[in-house]
Design an enzyme around this catalytic site. Sequence first.
Site, PDB file in Angstrom:
ATOM      1  N   HIS A 207     -11.704 -15.053  12.878  1.00 21.67           N
ATOM      2  CA  HIS A 207     -10.431 -14.631  12.301  1.00 21.67           C
ATOM      3  C   HIS A 207     -10.630 -14.240  10.839  1.00 21.67           C
ATOM      4  CE1 HIS A 207      -6.337 -15.465  10.554  1.00 21.67           C
ATOM      5  NE2 HIS A 207      -6.131 -14.497  11.434  1.00 21.67           N
TER       6      HIS A 207
ATOM      7  N   TYR B 109     -13.453  10.902   3.990  1.00 23.30           N
ATOM      8  CA  TYR B 109     -12.552   9.745   3.975  1.00 23.30           C
ATOM      9  C   TYR B 109     -12.156   9.263   5.366  1.00 23.30           C
ATOM     10  CZ  TYR B 109     -12.206  11.380  -0.817  1.00 23.30           C
ATOM     11  OH  TYR B 109     -12.505  11.810  -2.081  1.00 23.30           O
TER      12      TYR B 109
END
Length: 134
Positions: free
Chosen positions: A20, A123
Site C-alpha cells: 500500500h 510528457y
Amino acid sequence: MKRSVLLNAEISMLVASMGHGDMVVVGDAGLPIPTGPDAPQRIDLALCPGVPSLEQTLTAVLSELQVEHAYIAHEALQGDDKSLPAWCANRTGFDIQTISHAELKALCQRARAVIRTGECTPYANMVLVSGVTF
C-alpha cells in the site's frame, strides 16, 4: 494484490510485491530514469518507437495492480497529443491528479520501479500509487 499473470516476468514480480502506497512509474522512452544505489528498478519494454505504447502498458499493468490514485504532469494536458488526457478521462476507479513535470520526476526517485515503454509522446508518463483491495 496480484490477480493473474502478466506476460512480462519483471512486471509480474513487481506487482506481486507492491505494498500500500508503493509507487510505480509507467513512462515514455525519454523519461529520465534515476540511477545510483537507491534508484528504482528499471524495467525497459521499449522495442522501437511506439512499441509498446504507454496506453497498452498502462492497460496491462492496471489489469493486475490495485491503484489508489495516480499522477500525470500538467504539461501532458498542454501538448498537441491529447491521447493521455483522453485515456485518463475514460479511466475509472481512482483519481488522477496533475503535478508539474519536475514534481513527477522527483516522484520517480521514490518509486519502486520505472517501466519504460516505446512511447515517444512528450510528457506521456504516469505515476501509479498502489492501493489495497479491501
